[in-house]
Design an enzyme around this catalytic site. Sequence first.
Site, PDB file in Angstrom:
ATOM      1  N   LEU A 174       0.827  -1.214   0.000  1.00 24.44           N
ATOM      2  CA  LEU A 174       0.000   0.000   0.000  1.00 24.44           C
ATOM      3  C   LEU A 174       0.862   1.266   0.000  1.00 24.44           C
ATOM      4  O   LEU A 174       1.680   1.472   0.899  1.00 24.44           O
ATOM      5  CB  LEU A 174      -0.921   0.001   1.231  1.00 24.44           C
ATOM      6  CG  LEU A 174      -1.822   1.240   1.362  1.00 24.44           C
ATOM      7  CD1 LEU A 174      -2.796   1.334   0.213  1.00 24.44           C
ATOM      8  CD2 LEU A 174      -2.555   1.233   2.703  1.00 24.44           C
ATOM      9  N   ASP A 175       0.659   2.120  -1.008  1.00 23.59           N
ATOM     10  CA  ASP A 175       1.378   3.393  -1.129  1.00 23.59           C
ATOM     11  C   ASP A 175       2.889   3.203  -1.136  1.00 23.59           C
ATOM     12  O   ASP A 175       3.634   4.123  -0.776  1.00 23.59           O
ATOM     13  CB  ASP A 175       0.976   4.366  -0.007  1.00 23.59           C
ATOM     14  CG  ASP A 175      -0.515   4.669  -0.030  1.00 23.59           C
ATOM     15  OD1 ASP A 175      -1.121   4.568  -1.107  1.00 23.59           O
ATOM     16  OD2 ASP A 175      -1.073   4.997   1.031  1.00 23.59           O
ATOM     17  N   GLY A 176       3.323   2.012  -1.546  1.00 23.38           N
ATOM     18  CA  GLY A 176       4.739   1.707  -1.459  1.00 23.38           C
ATOM     19  C   GLY A 176       5.424   1.525  -2.808  1.00 23.38           C
ATOM     20  O   GLY A 176       6.619   1.250  -2.862  1.00 23.38           O
TER      21      GLY A 176
END
Lengths: 290, 290, 290, 290
Positions: free
Chosen positions: B233-235
Site C-alpha cells: 500500500l502506497d509503497g
Amino acid sequence: MALDPQNTQRYRITISCPDKVGIVAAVTQFISEYNGWISEAHQFADAESCSFFMRYEVVADSLPFGLEELKEKFAPVADKFQMNWNITDSAARKRVVLMVSKEAHALSDLLYRWSAGELNIDIPCVISNHDKLRSYVEWHGIPFIHVPVDMSNKEPHFQAVREQIAAADADAIVLAKYMQIIPEELCEVYPNKIINIHHSFLPSFIGARPYHQAAERGVKQIGATCHYVTSELDGGPIIEQDVQRVTHHNSTQDMVRLGKDVEKAVLARGLRYHIEDRVLVYGNKTVVFA
Amino acid sequence: MALDPQNTQRYRITISCPDKVGIVAAVTQFISEYNGWISEAHQFADAESCSFFMRYEVVADSLPFGLEELKEKFAPVADKFQMNWNITDSAARKRVVLMVSKEAHALSDLLYRWSAGELNIDIPCVISNHDKLRSYVEWHGIPFIHVPVDMSNKEPHFQAVREQIAAADADAIVLAKYMQIIPEELCEVYPNKIINIHHSFLPSFIGARPYHQAAERGVKQIGATCHYVTSELDGGPIIEQDVQRVTHHNSTQDMVRLGKDVEKAVLARGLRYHIEDRVLVYGNKTVVFA
Amino acid sequence: MALDPQNTQRYRITISCPDKVGIVAAVTQFISEYNGWISEAHQFADAESCSFFMRYEVVADSLPFGLEELKEKFAPVADKFQMNWNITDSAARKRVVLMVSKEAHALSDLLYRWSAGELNIDIPCVISNHDKLRSYVEWHGIPFIHVPVDMSNKEPHFQAVREQIAAADADAIVLAKYMQIIPEELCEVYPNKIINIHHSFLPSFIGARPYHQAAERGVKQIGATCHYVTSELDGGPIIEQDVQRVTHHNSTQDMVRLGKDVEKAVLARGLRYHIEDRVLVYGNKTVVFA
Amino acid sequence: MALDPQNTQRYRITISCPDKVGIVAAVTQFISEYNGWISEAHQFADAESCSFFMRYEVVADSLPFGLEELKEKFAPVADKFQMNWNITDSAARKRVVLMVSKEAHALSDLLYRWSAGELNIDIPCVISNHDKLRSYVEWHGIPFIHVPVDMSNKEPHFQAVREQIAAADADAIVLAKYMQIIPEELCEVYPNKIINIHHSFLPSFIGARPYHQAAERGVKQIGATCHYVTSELDGGPIIEQDVQRVTHHNSTQDMVRLGKDVEKAVLARGLRYHIEDRVLVYGNKTVVFA
C-alpha cells in the site's frame, strides 16, 4: 514621525487564550488608550480547539511608559481573558547559543547573517563536541567552547553543555547540525527554546541518515525541517520546512550537498521567526506569524 | 527537413542493462548505420547498482524501415548487452483507462488535457464505483462504466473491473482518485502500468486521510505523489512528487482544496512521463527521463 | 572498478555543431574503440537552429592515454562534423577570480562552499574596489587585492583589474556583487567567462536598484539572474534564475534581504555549472546540461 | 456554537485609510460592543505612504442585526478615520462574467472549480468572440454569448460586450484568455473589477507572444501574472504571480503548454482573492490579505 520598519524600537505582545468575543477590542482599546502606534498585527482563531492567538507590535516611542510599566498595566487585561502572554522589547537582542559538530554549512550561514546584521541576536558562544570549527568561530570574535563527548558515557558531556548554556544565559539554543540527541532532562529545561534543523521533510525519514533513506525510497524531492526539540526524537513542533527537487541523476552524495542548502535556509527562517517572537506553540503545532 | 518536436513521428527506444563499455556506441552505431536521426537522447548510469539506462528518440521517416523491422534488426544488439528493451511508436496512442470515484478534480484535469490535445492518448473508458460523474464523462464522448462495489464483498467488483480493463486493451490504468485499494492479483497483472495519485508527500502519511494526518502533525507543506501501484500500500515506485505551502491559517478543509491542485498537477506530469515512455523502473525506484 | 561520482577523474567533452546524422555514433564509437567508460552523457538538438550540443564525461582511468593524446586523437572526428569542441580534465581545478564590493553575502556563500570542498576551484585572489572585506578573505588564506576606483575616471581601475586578472591566469571571473559596469573591452577579452549575479528576474528591472523598481511595480515575486557579462548591460546569456515570493508586508528593505538569499543560491548554481563545463552558449542563450 | 470556516456566513469589512492611532481599537471596539465574533483579521500599515489597510471577518449570526444595519451603524466610525470602506456578505455570491477566446485551459479550470463548489460565485454568462467553446459551457448550464469581433472595427463588438456585462449585473469580469485589448472606456467603467491573466511574469514580456519573447531571451523560468486591467496595457495592479522552470529542452511550444498550467493556477488564486474581498488596491499596487 516616520517608521523605519527595520530599526524602530517596538514592543511585541504575544497572546494565546481561549477564543471569546472582545479579546482584540480589549487589547487594541488598551493600546489606543495610551496612544500606542500598532506597527504590525496578526491574529488567528483556531476553530477546532477554540483557541485564539495574536501578536501585535507597538512602536515603543509612541507609549508614555516603558516595558515594565506596559506589562504591569496590561496584566489586568490579560487576566480577564485568561491569556498566556508575553511582551518583549525588539531592542533587547536575544542571546542565542549555537551548537555544532563538524559540518559548517549551517553555522557559516548563521554567522554570516549575524555579522551582516540580518539576525538581530547576540551569540554568547558556540558549543561543539569537536574542535574543528574553532578558528572560524573565533575569527568572528565569538567564544568557542569545545566539550568533548565520550560515546560510552554521554552524561558528563551534557552536564557540561547544560552548565555552559546556563552560564550563557541563553534565550535560545540552536542545534546547527549538532548531531547528538539531546537528553530528555535538558529538553525540559528549555521548552520551545531548543531549535533543531533536521535533514528531512519530517515526518518522513525520522532518525539517522535521512538522505540515505530518501535515496532508498526514490523520492523526487528532499527536504529539511526546523522544529523545537522535545523528548520525542524528531517529533517536536515544526516551525518551518522546505524542499528541493532531485532526480535519478542525484546520488546520495548529491542529496547531502543539495540538502545542505535547504537545511540552512530553513534554519535561518525558523530562527528568525523565533527571535522575533513570531512562533506560538499549541499542542504539538505552531502558529507562525510570519 | 524540419523537425516539428510536437508532431513528428518518432520511435522511442528504452533500454535497461548492466553497465558496460560500448553500449551507447553500439546503439548509436546501429542507428547511424541506417541514417537514423536522433531527436532526443537521455542516458544514465547508476554507479551503485552498475545499471545503465537509456532512452533515445529516432525520427521515423529518417529510417528506411518501419517499427517491426527496426525491432528485428535491433534485437542482436540488445542481446549482446543483455538489455531489457522496448521500442514504441510515438504515433501509436496509448490506451489509458481512467478509474474514478466521486471526486472530479483529477478526472476533469485529465479530460481537459486530453481534449486539448495535450495528452496524446486514447481513453477507451472511464470506470467508476459511483455513477456521479457519468454525464461529464459522456459529454466528452467517452464511455462511462459504472461498476458498483459491495463493501462487504469487493471481489465481484474487482472481477468486473478486471474484465473491463482487459476488454479495453489498456496500456495504462490511472487511479484518478479511485479511493479503493487494488487487490494484489490485479496489481500483478499490470506491473508498472497502474498509476495512482496519492494525496501526501510519500512516505509521509501513508494510508487514509493524509490531510488530517498532516494537519495533526502541523507540517508546513503538503504534497502529492504519483506512483506505480504494487501490492504494498502506497509503497510502489515514485514517478513524481510536488508540494504546496500551508500555514496555520489553513484548516484541514483548506488543505484538501489546496492539495487537489498539487494532486492533479503531479498526476498529469506523471502520466505524461509514462505515456511517452520516459519512466524506467529499477528496484523500487524510477529513472524519469523528463 | 567502482565509480565514485564525486572524486573519480573524468574528461569532459563538450561539443557544438550543426545537427547531422551520425554525430553521437561517431563520438561514442570513438570512445568505445578505446574502451572509454562514459559516466555521464547529455545531448540536445535545437530544432530551430539545427544545432547540436553534447557533453560527455569519460572516466580518465578507463582510457589508455591522457588528455593531450585524447584531444589529438579526437580532432579528426571533430573536424568531420565541424565541431566547436573542448575537452577538459575534472582534476584540473579552474582558477576563479572573485570580484566584490562591500556586500558580503555572495562572497561569504562562495567561500564557504569552496572551503567545504563543494566548489572544486582555486581562488587565486579576490579583487575589490573597497577594502572592507579584506580580513574575512584573508582568514581563508586567499589574497585580497584592493583596487580603488576613482568615480570620475574609472579607466585606471579597470586597467589594474585587467592586469590582476591576467596575472591570476583566471578561467572565470565572478562578479559576486561587484556593482561596477565592466567596460566593453574587458568583456571582449573574456567572452563567456565573466559571470554576474543580477538582483532581478531579468529581463525585468534592468539596471540600478531593481528591488526598488520591483517594489514600485508591486510584483509578487522577486528574483535573481546569473548570466555571462557582455557589452550589453544585463543583456548577456542567462545561466540560471530563481525567484522568491514576497507580499505587501515586505518593505523594499525586506526585499533586499530576501533577495540576497536568491542571489547567492542562483550564483552558486550558475558557477557550479560553469566550472563543470555544463554551459554551452549559442546565440544569446545557453544550453545547461545540469 | 462551532465555526465551520467554509460555510459559516460572515460579514467582510475592508478598510483603507490614512494611518493613525486608534483605528483598530475603534473598529474592534465597535464589533465587540455588539458581541461580534471576529473569525479572521488582517491589517497592514504601509510605512512609506502612511496608509492603513484592514480586513475583518465577523460571523453574521453573532451580531444582533443584518448587513444594512451593520453598515449604518459603522458609518460614523468610518467617517471619523476618513475610511474608504466596504462591508460584504459572504453569503452573497459574486456575479462573475467570464470572457474567453478559443483556448479552453483557464475556462475549463474555472468551470471545474465553480462546479465543485471551490469558487463561491455565480457565472451569469460566458462571453466569447468565437463560438468554439459553446457546447462545453452550455453543458455546465451556463449561457454562452457569442459576440463576433470585426477586426477592422472593434467598436460594435465592445459596445455589445459592454451591454452584456451590464445586463449580467457583473461584480467582476474575468478575461480567461480573451486575447483582445479592452478599450479604455470599458476599463474605466469597471475599475479593479476586470481581471486578466497575462502569460508572462510581468513586467517582463509585455504585449504579444510573451512565450516567444521568453524563448528568444533564453530565460530559465516562465511565469504568469493575474492583474486588474487598466488603460495601460499589461500595466495594472498585480494580484498574483507565479513561475515555472524551463530548460533548453523546452521548445516555445512546450513553454506554451507548461505556461498554461501556471496561468490557470495563478488566475484561480487571483480570482479567489478578489471574490473573497481580499484585494485592496492602492496606487498601482495591491494588498492581498490571503
